[in-house]
Design a protein around this motif. Structure first.
Motif, mmCIF file in Angstrom:
data_model
loop_
_atom_site.group_PDB
_atom_site.id
_atom_site.type_symbol
_atom_site.label_atom_id
_atom_site.label_comp_id
_atom_site.label_asym_id
_atom_site.label_seq_id
_atom_site.Cartn_x
_atom_site.Cartn_y
_atom_site.Cartn_z
ATOM 1 N N PHE A 60 0.820 -1.206 0.000
ATOM 2 C CA PHE A 60 0.000 0.000 0.000
ATOM 3 C C PHE A 60 0.857 1.261 0.000
ATOM 4 O O PHE A 60 0.454 2.286 -0.545
ATOM 5 C CB PHE A 60 -0.948 0.018 1.202
ATOM 6 C CG PHE A 60 -2.105 -0.937 1.081
ATOM 7 C CD1 PHE A 60 -2.740 -1.120 -0.125
ATOM 8 C CD2 PHE A 60 -2.551 -1.640 2.178
ATOM 9 C CE1 PHE A 60 -3.813 -1.991 -0.249
ATOM 10 C CE2 PHE A 60 -3.616 -2.516 2.071
ATOM 11 C CZ PHE A 60 -4.249 -2.689 0.857
ATOM 12 N N SER A 62 3.630 1.742 -1.582
ATOM 13 C CA SER A 62 4.217 2.021 -2.893
ATOM 14 C C SER A 62 3.179 2.391 -3.941
ATOM 15 O O SER A 62 3.527 2.652 -5.081
ATOM 16 C CB SER A 62 4.997 0.794 -3.363
ATOM 17 O OG SER A 62 4.128 -0.294 -3.561
ATOM 18 N N MET A 63 1.900 2.442 -3.559
ATOM 19 C CA MET A 63 0.852 2.801 -4.517
ATOM 20 C C MET A 63 0.791 4.305 -4.733
ATOM 21 O O MET A 63 1.152 5.100 -3.869
ATOM 22 C CB MET A 63 -0.519 2.318 -4.021
ATOM 23 C CG MET A 63 -0.764 0.867 -4.152
ATOM 24 S SD MET A 63 -2.456 0.525 -3.643
ATOM 25 C CE MET A 63 -2.486 -1.220 -3.874
ATOM 26 N N ASP A 64 0.282 4.683 -5.887
ATOM 27 C CA ASP A 64 0.049 6.091 -6.202
ATOM 28 C C ASP A 64 -1.076 6.620 -5.310
ATOM 29 O O ASP A 64 -1.940 5.873 -4.866
ATOM 30 C CB ASP A 64 -0.325 6.209 -7.681
ATOM 31 C CG ASP A 64 -0.456 7.637 -8.131
ATOM 32 O OD1 ASP A 64 -1.486 7.964 -8.748
ATOM 33 O OD2 ASP A 64 0.470 8.426 -7.872
ATOM 34 N N ILE A 67 -4.660 5.892 -6.623
ATOM 35 C CA ILE A 67 -5.063 4.499 -6.448
ATOM 36 C C ILE A 67 -5.336 4.220 -4.978
ATOM 37 O O ILE A 67 -6.279 3.501 -4.635
ATOM 38 C CB ILE A 67 -3.988 3.558 -7.014
ATOM 39 C CG1 ILE A 67 -3.882 3.735 -8.518
ATOM 40 C CG2 ILE A 67 -4.292 2.115 -6.672
ATOM 41 C CD1 ILE A 67 -2.765 2.969 -9.162
ATOM 42 N N LEU A 68 -4.529 4.800 -4.106
ATOM 43 C CA LEU A 68 -4.748 4.618 -2.666
ATOM 44 C C LEU A 68 -6.093 5.179 -2.238
ATOM 45 O O LEU A 68 -6.770 4.602 -1.384
ATOM 46 C CB LEU A 68 -3.624 5.302 -1.890
ATOM 47 C CG LEU A 68 -2.664 4.338 -1.223
ATOM 48 C CD1 LEU A 68 -1.364 4.991 -0.910
ATOM 49 C CD2 LEU A 68 -3.283 3.747 -0.019
#
Length: 101
Positions: A60, A62-64, A67-68
């Motif tokens: 989570f 490393s998500m953009d 998207i988060l």
């Protein structure tokens, strides 16, 4: 006397067929066990992906941010917490009932 002998011979033949059937079923079970063990060792030899060993926090993190936002708006973290709680409850139930239930 002949009747007793034939009955004894028929029982002996029946026991022979039963023993052969048991032997063949044991061979089948042994072969099946070998195939399943080979499949398990094949699956165990596959390495775990890096993102899975890092944990969900690393995934989570490393998500953009867009998207988060979508993931948290859909309730994925709460759903994962509920599923984790369910698994923990199941394991505790199994331990308390001594793996009988």
């Amino acid at each position: 006397m002949l009747k007793d002998f034939t009955e004894w011979l028929l029982k002996l033949i029946a026991k022979l067929f039963t023993a052969v059937w048991d032997f063949l079923s044991d061979i089948f079970v042994s072969i099946l066990e070998g195939v399943v063990n080979a499949f398990v060792s094949l699956i165990a030899s596959i390495p775990m992906p890096g993102w899975l060993t890092a944990g969900l926090g690393g995934l989570f993190g490393s998500m953009d941010s867009g998207i988060l936002y979508i993931v948290s708006a859909c309730g994925v973290p709460a759903a994962l917490a509920i599923v984790g709680g369910g698994y923990a409850f199941r394991m505790l139930r199994k331990i308390f009932t001594l793996f009988q239930w």
